[in-house]
Write an enzyme that holds these catalytic residues in place. Structure first.
Site, PDB file in Angstrom:
ATOM      1  N   TYR A  15       0.828  -1.214   0.000  1.00  0.00           N
ATOM      2  CA  TYR A  15       0.000   0.000   0.000  1.00  0.00           C
ATOM      3  C   TYR A  15       0.860   1.260   0.000  1.00  0.00           C
ATOM      4  O   TYR A  15       0.716   2.126   0.864  1.00  0.00           O
ATOM      5  CB  TYR A  15      -0.960  -0.003   1.198  1.00  0.00           C
ATOM      6  CG  TYR A  15      -1.640  -1.337   1.372  1.00  0.00           C
ATOM      7  CD1 TYR A  15      -2.614  -1.747   0.475  1.00  0.00           C
ATOM      8  CD2 TYR A  15      -1.262  -2.204   2.394  1.00  0.00           C
ATOM      9  CE1 TYR A  15      -3.210  -2.992   0.601  1.00  0.00           C
ATOM     10  CE2 TYR A  15      -1.856  -3.449   2.528  1.00  0.00           C
ATOM     11  CZ  TYR A  15      -2.829  -3.832   1.624  1.00  0.00           C
ATOM     12  OH  TYR A  15      -3.394  -5.069   1.754  1.00  0.00           O
ATOM     13  N   TYR A 143     -12.181  -8.044   5.859  1.00  0.00           N
ATOM     14  CA  TYR A 143     -11.001  -7.984   4.998  1.00  0.00           C
ATOM     15  C   TYR A 143     -10.646  -9.412   4.619  1.00  0.00           C
ATOM     16  O   TYR A 143     -10.511 -10.277   5.487  1.00  0.00           O
ATOM     17  CB  TYR A 143      -9.804  -7.323   5.685  1.00  0.00           C
ATOM     18  CG  TYR A 143      -8.578  -7.390   4.799  1.00  0.00           C
ATOM     19  CD1 TYR A 143      -8.417  -6.497   3.749  1.00  0.00           C
ATOM     20  CD2 TYR A 143      -7.628  -8.389   4.965  1.00  0.00           C
ATOM     21  CE1 TYR A 143      -7.333  -6.594   2.885  1.00  0.00           C
ATOM     22  CE2 TYR A 143      -6.537  -8.495   4.108  1.00  0.00           C
ATOM     23  CZ  TYR A 143      -6.401  -7.593   3.068  1.00  0.00           C
ATOM     24  OH  TYR A 143      -5.336  -7.705   2.215  1.00  0.00           O
ATOM     25  N   ASP A 248     -13.055 -17.310   7.110  1.00  0.00           N
ATOM     26  CA  ASP A 248     -11.701 -16.847   6.820  1.00  0.00           C
ATOM     27  C   ASP A 248     -10.972 -16.693   8.153  1.00  0.00           C
ATOM     28  O   ASP A 248     -11.153 -15.704   8.855  1.00  0.00           O
ATOM     29  CB  ASP A 248     -11.775 -15.522   6.046  1.00  0.00           C
ATOM     30  CG  ASP A 248     -10.399 -14.942   5.755  1.00  0.00           C
ATOM     31  OD1 ASP A 248      -9.401 -15.473   6.286  1.00  0.00           O
ATOM     32  OD2 ASP A 248     -10.330 -13.944   5.013  1.00  0.00           O
ATOM     33  N   LYS A 277      -1.419 -16.760   7.238  1.00  0.00           N
ATOM     34  CA  LYS A 277      -0.582 -15.985   8.161  1.00  0.00           C
ATOM     35  C   LYS A 277       0.267 -16.826   9.126  1.00  0.00           C
ATOM     36  O   LYS A 277       1.396 -17.140   8.802  1.00  0.00           O
ATOM     37  CB  LYS A 277      -1.454 -14.969   8.902  1.00  0.00           C
ATOM     38  CG  LYS A 277      -1.884 -13.830   7.979  1.00  0.00           C
ATOM     39  CD  LYS A 277      -2.363 -12.607   8.735  1.00  0.00           C
ATOM     40  CE  LYS A 277      -2.430 -11.378   7.859  1.00  0.00           C
ATOM     41  NZ  LYS A 277      -3.654 -11.241   7.069  1.00  0.00           N
TER      42      LYS A 277
HETATM   43  C1  LIG Z   1      -4.118 -11.124   5.756  1.00  0.00           C
HETATM   44  C2  LIG Z   1      -5.474 -11.661   5.477  1.00  0.00           C
HETATM   45  C3  LIG Z   1      -5.807 -12.184   4.220  1.00  0.00           C
HETATM   46  C4  LIG Z   1      -4.851 -12.156   3.046  1.00  0.00           C
HETATM   47  O1  LIG Z   1      -3.729 -12.953   3.252  1.00  0.00           O
HETATM   48  P1  LIG Z   1      -2.413 -12.694   2.352  1.00  0.00           P
HETATM   49  O2  LIG Z   1      -1.471 -13.771   2.793  1.00  0.00           O
HETATM   50  O3  LIG Z   1      -1.945 -11.309   2.707  1.00  0.00           O
HETATM   51  O4  LIG Z   1      -2.811 -12.810   0.938  1.00  0.00           O
HETATM   52  C5  LIG Z   1      -7.076 -12.701   4.051  1.00  0.00           C
HETATM   53  N1  LIG Z   1      -7.973 -12.715   5.061  1.00  0.00           N
HETATM   54  C6  LIG Z   1      -7.676 -12.235   6.288  1.00  0.00           C
HETATM   55  C7  LIG Z   1      -8.698 -12.318   7.365  1.00  0.00           C
HETATM   56  C8  LIG Z   1      -6.427 -11.679   6.536  1.00  0.00           C
HETATM   57  O5  LIG Z   1      -6.151 -11.167   7.745  1.00  0.00           O
END
Ligand SMILES: *Cc1c(COP(=O)(O)O)cnc(C)c1O
Length: 427
Positions: A15, A143, A248, A277
Site C-alpha cells: 500500500y 477484509y 476466513d 498468516k
Molecule cells: C491477511 C489476510 C488475508 C490475506 O492474506 P495474504 O497472505 O496477505 O494474501 C485474508 N484474510 C484475512 C482475514 C487476513 O487477515
C-alpha cells in the site's frame, strides 16, 4: 545510491507509492521478539510480522526443520507427485480443526486461500445443479485479501471498491454483526444482525453461492470483535438457503484469539475454512483451504469432476515443513497460558488509555490489543515513534493495535502497551 535510497526509488512496499515513498526501517536481523535494524537500533515486534510470527523469530526447531528440508528437497511439483512434508502437515491440521473438515487444499498465500474457497463454493453449487448461485454475501467491515474475488468481499467503504469500481464482482453486503464480543446476546433478529442477513438471503438466495466471514474478529477491516452467537445464526441461515459457509481464519487461526481457531468460540463449523498468516509461524508464505466431504464430493460429482485449481508451488515442501514444526511447537509449548497471560496484562495496561482525549474504545481479545481513536492515525507519523521507543507498531485507520508473538515476556509486553499509550497521546 545507499540501500535506503535504492529501496525508496525502486521497491514497492505494501500500500505504498514509489513516487512519494513512505518512511522505512531497514531490518538486518530478527531474533526472538526483537528486530535489529541496519544501524544497530532494536525494536520489539508488536506486530509479529502481520500476525504471523507467533513463536517469535529464529526459533531453533523451526529453523532446523526448514534447513533439513531444504537440504533434501526444497520443492517438487504437486501435480502427480506427493511427499511426506505435505502428508505430515495434513495429519496435524486434521488433528486441530473441526472434524467435518477432512479435505485440504494447500496454496501460497491467504488471498489465494480465499480465492480457492470462493471457487470451491461456486463450483460446488454448479456441480449439484444450482448453476445460478455464483455471488457471495459478506458482512461489512471484513477484509479477505487483495486479489480480485477476495477484494470484492472486503468492506465496500474501507476496501478498494471505489478505486476498482466496475471491475469488481458485485456481492451482497450485510450489516456488520452489531453485537460486540462481551455484550449480551439477544435472540431478537432486528437487533442481532441476523434479520438483515435473512432478508438478503431470502431475496437473493437463487444467486448466492456462499457467505464469506471472518469468525469473531474482523481484522484489517477495523479490528472489531463480535459475538460468536452471530455465527450460529449465520450457519442456520446458510443451511436454510443452500449457501456454503466460508470462515476466513487467516488472521485468527493458530491461537491468536485464545482458542486454536476462532470457530472454537462457537458451536457450529463452517463448510470451508481458510488459514494462512501464522500457519508457518511466520517462516514463509503459505496457506490452506479445508473443506468437508460434502463439498469435495459434490465438486467431484459433475463435469469436469475435478477441482479446477493448481498453483505451481502448491504444497511446497519447505513451507509444509515449517508449518509442521510450528504446529509441533504449539503442541509442546503452553501457548494457551501465554496468550491468556498476554490478554490479562493487556487488559490491565490498555484499559486506562480509555481516559485519554481522542480514544474512542479499548478492546482486547486473546493476544490482540486495540486502542481505537476517534480520528485517523497516520502510520507515517507513528514510524519515528516506533524507533524512538524501541517498539514496532504500525497503526492503520483509526486503530493503534498490537498482536505480539506469544513468547513476548511481561516486561516486553509492558513496553508495547506503553508505546501504544504514547502513540494514543501524540497521534
Ligand atoms: C491477511 C489476510 C488475508 C490475506 O492474506 P495474504 O497472505 O496477505 O494474501 C485474508 N484474510 C484475512 C482475514 C487476513 O487477515
Amino acid at each position: 545510491m545507499t540501500p535506503k535510497e535504492f529501496d525508496a526509488h525502486h521497491l514497492w512496499h505494501p500500500y505504498s507509492s514509489v513516487s512519494d515513498p513512505a518512511p522505512m526501517h531497514r531490518v538486518a536481523r530478527a531474533d526472538g521478539v526483537t528486530l535489529t535494524l541496519a544501524d544497530g537500533a532494536q525494536m520489539i515486534d508488536g506486530m509479529a510480522s502481520w500476525w504471523s510470527a507467533i513463536h517469535g523469530y529464529g526459533q531453533p526447531s523451526m529453523v532446523k526443520a526448514v534447513q533439513d528440508q531444504a537440504a533434501k528437497m526444497s520443492h517438487v511439483m504437486f501435480g502427480g507427485l506427493t511427499h511426506d512434508p505435505a502428508i505430515e502437515l495434513g495429519r496435524r491440521l486434521l488433528d486441530i480443526t473441526p472434524a467435518p473438515l477432512q479435505r485440504i487444499f494447500y496454496v501460497d498465500s491467504g488471498s489465494v486461500a480465499v480465492e480457492v474457497a470462493m471457487k470451491m463454493a461456486a463450483q460446488y453449487q454448479q456441480a449439484v445443479g444450482r448453476a445460478g448461485k455464483h455471488q457471495f454475501v459478506t458482512p461489512r467491515g471484513g477484509y479477505h485479501g487483495d486479489t480480485w474475488k477476495a477484494m470484492s468481499v472486503c468492506d465496500p467503504v474501507t476496501g478498494m471498491h471505489h478505486i476498482f469500481k466496475g471491475a469488481l464482482s458485485i456481492q451482497h453486503f450485510a450489516p456488520r454483526p452489531p453485537i460486540a464480543m462481551g455484550q449480551d446476546w439477544t435472540d431478537d433478529d432486528a437487533q442481532n444482525g441476523l434479520g438483515a442477513l435473512r432478508a438478503i438471503l431470502a431475496e437473493n438466495h437463487a444467486t448466492i453461492a456462499g457467505m464469506v466471514i471472518e469468525p469473531v474478529v474482523q481484522g484489517a477491516g477495523g479490528m472489531y470483535f463480535y459475538h460468536p452467537r452471530y455465527l450460529d445464526g449465520a450457519r442456520a441461515l446458510c443451511d436454510e438457503f443452500d449457501v456454503v459457509l466460508i470462515f476466513d481464519e487467516i488472521a485468527t487461526g493458530f491461537g491468536r484469539t485464545g482458542k486454536m481457531f476462532a470457530t472454537d468460540h462457537c458451536e457450529i463449523t463452517p463448510d470451508i475454512l481458510c488459514m494462512g498468516k501464522a500457519i508457518t509461524g511466520g517462516m514463509m508464505s503459505f496457506a490452506a483451504t479445508m473443506t468437508t466431504d460434502k463439498i469435495a464430493n459434490g465438486i467431484g460429482s459433475a463435469e469436469p469432476g475435478v477441482f479446477m485449481h493448481g498453483p505451481t508451488f502448491m504444497g511446497n515442501p519447505l513451507a509444509c515443513a515449517a508449518a509442521a514444526a510450528s504446529l509441533d511447537l504449539l503442541g509442546t509449548t503452553p501457548w494457551r497460558a501465554r496468550v491468556g497471560a498476554i490478554e490479562t496484562q493487556m487488559r490491565a495496561e490498555l484499559e486506562p488509555l480509555r481516559a485519554l482525549d481522542g480514544v474512542a474504545d479499548v478492546r482486547v481479545l486473546g493476544a490482540i490489543g486495540v486502542v481505537e481513536m476517534d480520528h485517523f492515525v497516520s502510520s507515517a507519523q507513528a514510524h519515528p515513534i516506533s524507533k524512538q521507543l524501541g517498539v514496532w507498531l504500525r497503526p492503520f485507520g483509526h486503530n493503534i493495535y498490537c498482536m505480539p508473538p506469544y513468547v513476548t515476556s511481561g516486561d516486553e509486553l509492558s513496553k508495547i502497551t506503553h508505546a501504544m499509550g504514547e502513540m494514543a497521546r501524540v497521534l
